[in-house]
Design an enzyme around this catalytic site. Sequence first.
Site, mmCIF file in Angstrom:
data_model
loop_
_atom_site.group_PDB
_atom_site.id
_atom_site.type_symbol
_atom_site.label_atom_id
_atom_site.label_comp_id
_atom_site.label_asym_id
_atom_site.label_seq_id
_atom_site.Cartn_x
_atom_site.Cartn_y
_atom_site.Cartn_z
ATOM 1 N N GLU A 158 12.631 -8.860 39.354
ATOM 2 C CA GLU A 158 13.358 -7.668 39.838
ATOM 3 C C GLU A 158 14.523 -7.751 40.551
ATOM 4 O O GLU A 158 15.331 -6.592 40.526
ATOM 5 C CB GLU A 158 12.005 -7.371 41.062
ATOM 6 C CG GLU A 158 12.366 -8.313 42.319
ATOM 7 C CD GLU A 158 11.319 -7.984 43.539
ATOM 8 O OE1 GLU A 158 9.996 -8.110 43.076
ATOM 9 O OE2 GLU A 158 11.681 -7.571 44.232
ATOM 10 N N LYS A 216 -1.571 -6.765 45.498
ATOM 11 C CA LYS A 216 -0.340 -7.625 45.899
ATOM 12 C C LYS A 216 -0.172 -7.790 47.303
ATOM 13 O O LYS A 216 0.109 -6.670 47.826
ATOM 14 C CB LYS A 216 0.830 -7.266 44.877
ATOM 15 C CG LYS A 216 1.709 -8.437 45.109
ATOM 16 C CD LYS A 216 2.843 -8.301 43.763
ATOM 17 C CE LYS A 216 3.988 -7.377 44.271
ATOM 18 N NZ LYS A 216 5.004 -7.309 43.083
ATOM 19 N N HIS A 264 9.093 -3.670 37.705
ATOM 20 C CA HIS A 264 9.061 -3.514 39.205
ATOM 21 C C HIS A 264 9.432 -2.059 39.596
ATOM 22 O O HIS A 264 10.278 -1.477 38.995
ATOM 23 C CB HIS A 264 10.388 -4.401 39.629
ATOM 24 C CG HIS A 264 10.539 -4.605 41.052
ATOM 25 N ND1 HIS A 264 11.684 -3.856 41.679
ATOM 26 C CD2 HIS A 264 9.884 -4.845 42.106
ATOM 27 C CE1 HIS A 264 11.614 -3.845 43.235
ATOM 28 N NE2 HIS A 264 10.487 -4.587 43.260
ATOM 29 N N ASP A 307 3.638 -12.481 46.740
ATOM 30 C CA ASP A 307 4.922 -12.264 46.510
ATOM 31 C C ASP A 307 5.943 -12.686 47.835
ATOM 32 O O ASP A 307 5.732 -12.130 49.002
ATOM 33 C CB ASP A 307 5.286 -10.599 46.396
ATOM 34 C CG ASP A 307 6.741 -10.326 45.918
ATOM 35 O OD1 ASP A 307 7.499 -11.253 46.111
ATOM 36 O OD2 ASP A 307 6.927 -9.208 45.794
ATOM 37 N N ALA A 336 9.671 -10.492 53.261
ATOM 38 C CA ALA A 336 10.581 -11.659 53.532
ATOM 39 C C ALA A 336 12.053 -11.162 53.311
ATOM 40 O O ALA A 336 13.207 -11.872 53.703
ATOM 41 C CB ALA A 336 10.227 -12.892 52.626
ATOM 42 N N GLU A 360 4.823 -14.733 43.055
ATOM 43 C CA GLU A 360 5.998 -14.014 42.818
ATOM 44 C C GLU A 360 7.526 -14.177 43.571
ATOM 45 O O GLU A 360 7.258 -14.531 44.813
ATOM 46 C CB GLU A 360 5.819 -12.406 43.043
ATOM 47 C CG GLU A 360 6.873 -11.435 42.676
ATOM 48 C CD GLU A 360 6.403 -9.989 42.626
ATOM 49 O OE1 GLU A 360 5.226 -9.600 42.147
ATOM 50 O OE2 GLU A 360 7.272 -8.988 43.077
ATOM 51 N N LYS A 365 2.343 -9.503 50.547
ATOM 52 C CA LYS A 365 3.587 -10.249 50.722
ATOM 53 C C LYS A 365 3.322 -11.549 51.433
ATOM 54 O O LYS A 365 2.385 -11.444 52.431
ATOM 55 C CB LYS A 365 4.411 -9.331 51.717
ATOM 56 C CG LYS A 365 5.038 -7.953 50.854
ATOM 57 C CD LYS A 365 5.840 -8.260 49.862
ATOM 58 C CE LYS A 365 6.566 -7.123 49.298
ATOM 59 N NZ LYS A 365 7.306 -7.416 48.016
ATOM 60 N N ASN A 381 9.217 -12.996 47.899
ATOM 61 C CA ASN A 381 10.468 -12.290 47.940
ATOM 62 C C ASN A 381 11.664 -13.077 48.257
ATOM 63 O O ASN A 381 12.635 -12.859 48.918
ATOM 64 C CB ASN A 381 10.691 -10.986 49.078
ATOM 65 C CG ASN A 381 10.107 -9.911 48.748
ATOM 66 O OD1 ASN A 381 8.691 -9.630 49.142
ATOM 67 N ND2 ASN A 381 10.396 -9.324 47.794
ATOM 68 N N GLU A 410 3.304 -1.421 38.569
ATOM 69 C CA GLU A 410 3.173 -1.743 40.033
ATOM 70 C C GLU A 410 3.015 -0.418 40.980
ATOM 71 O O GLU A 410 4.020 0.330 40.711
ATOM 72 C CB GLU A 410 4.565 -2.416 40.586
ATOM 73 C CG GLU A 410 4.665 -2.672 42.023
ATOM 74 C CD GLU A 410 5.551 -3.602 42.426
ATOM 75 O OE1 GLU A 410 6.547 -3.841 41.608
ATOM 76 O OE2 GLU A 410 5.593 -4.132 43.657
HETATM 77 MG MG MG Z 1 8.537 -8.410 44.122
#
Ligand code: MG
Length: 367
Positions: free
Chosen positions: A254, A171, A304, A202, A22, A228, A173, A204, A324
């Site tokens: 992050e 994870k 991160h 996540d 994103a 996230e 996105k 973003n 990660e």
């Molecule tokens: Mg992230």
Amino acid sequence: MIIKTIESYLLELPLARPIVAAITSGDRGAACNTILMPVVRIATDDGLIGEGFAWAIGAGGKTLLTAIREDLGPILIGENPLDNERLWETLYWKTQAVGRVGVIPQAISALDLALWDIKGKVCGQPVFKLLGGMRDSAPVYGSDGGWLNMSVSEILSASEVYLNQGMRGIKIKVGHEDPGIDRQRIDEIRRALGDDVWIAVDANQKWDFATALKMGREFEQLGCAWYEEPMTCEDVHGHARLAEKLDIPIALGETLGSLHEINAYLRADAVDIVQPDITRVGGLTPFLKIASICHAAHRPVEPHLMMEASVHLACGLPAVVGLEYMPWLTRAFAEPPVVENGRLSAPTTPGLGLNITPETIEQYRLA
Ligand code: MG
């Protein structure tokens, strides 16, 4: 012992797969195929070499290199490399007016890591032992297999590779222009992998409060492990309101650029899992303070990216509980840490234990 010379380079490393998140889609950027890696080599009058590095994606690598070469590096010449706290304060205060967060602390982080590499070599110990030797390896989750530009079947194939290595989960996105697509994709992935597989999502920083709340409730229903960066990192109060309304843990950190920005989230009860990036917060020296305040707030730390450096934090400190798995920089190192049974082992050689060879620098050098 004093610092005699500092060399610096900018490497550009190809990514294993092009990525879209994103933060790199729509009007926020474009898909990325490479990662930029500033590298520093600090030499002492005793003949020791400390290596440090940072990262940037999309843009900013040359700006980081210029800050290291022109402003920060020269300040360290003639100084004792073991005085990392004093030198960090000196670098920060001499340049604070042009970069309290952002480029300056990220450039400082490469130099700070090199100082820690030297400290470990002087002591003859890997850095994680200097930090406290909490454990020899740390659990990782797969993070390079769930991009927005991958189909559900591509994500499932990548996930299988990670899960077969014993990683604790994956994870994915989220953050499509139509959030209904995200709900559909996570639902399909959950059905394919089963209820017991650890799946985090996540966004973003993609969504506004109303969308973040609605989607958070969807991800709760789908049994996601954490949610996230649902909204912009600037919105501490919004994340506190969101955390109050949702049961799913909020993970972020992050994009925060200092100990103080992370402290603001802790004080507002706006984060459950803290994800500082060792580059963005200014290096290992400030990360230790972040780990301490998170420990006191009973918030686990999951660094991160930068796993090759952060493995020392996860193996050194009780508050840093996992990593990660994102192998973006791995090809730069002669001896990258290895995953076994889903855990990344800390290097056992003195210092950071990585070693970026002259051949690697020549192969990938951009500046
Ligand atoms: Mg992230």
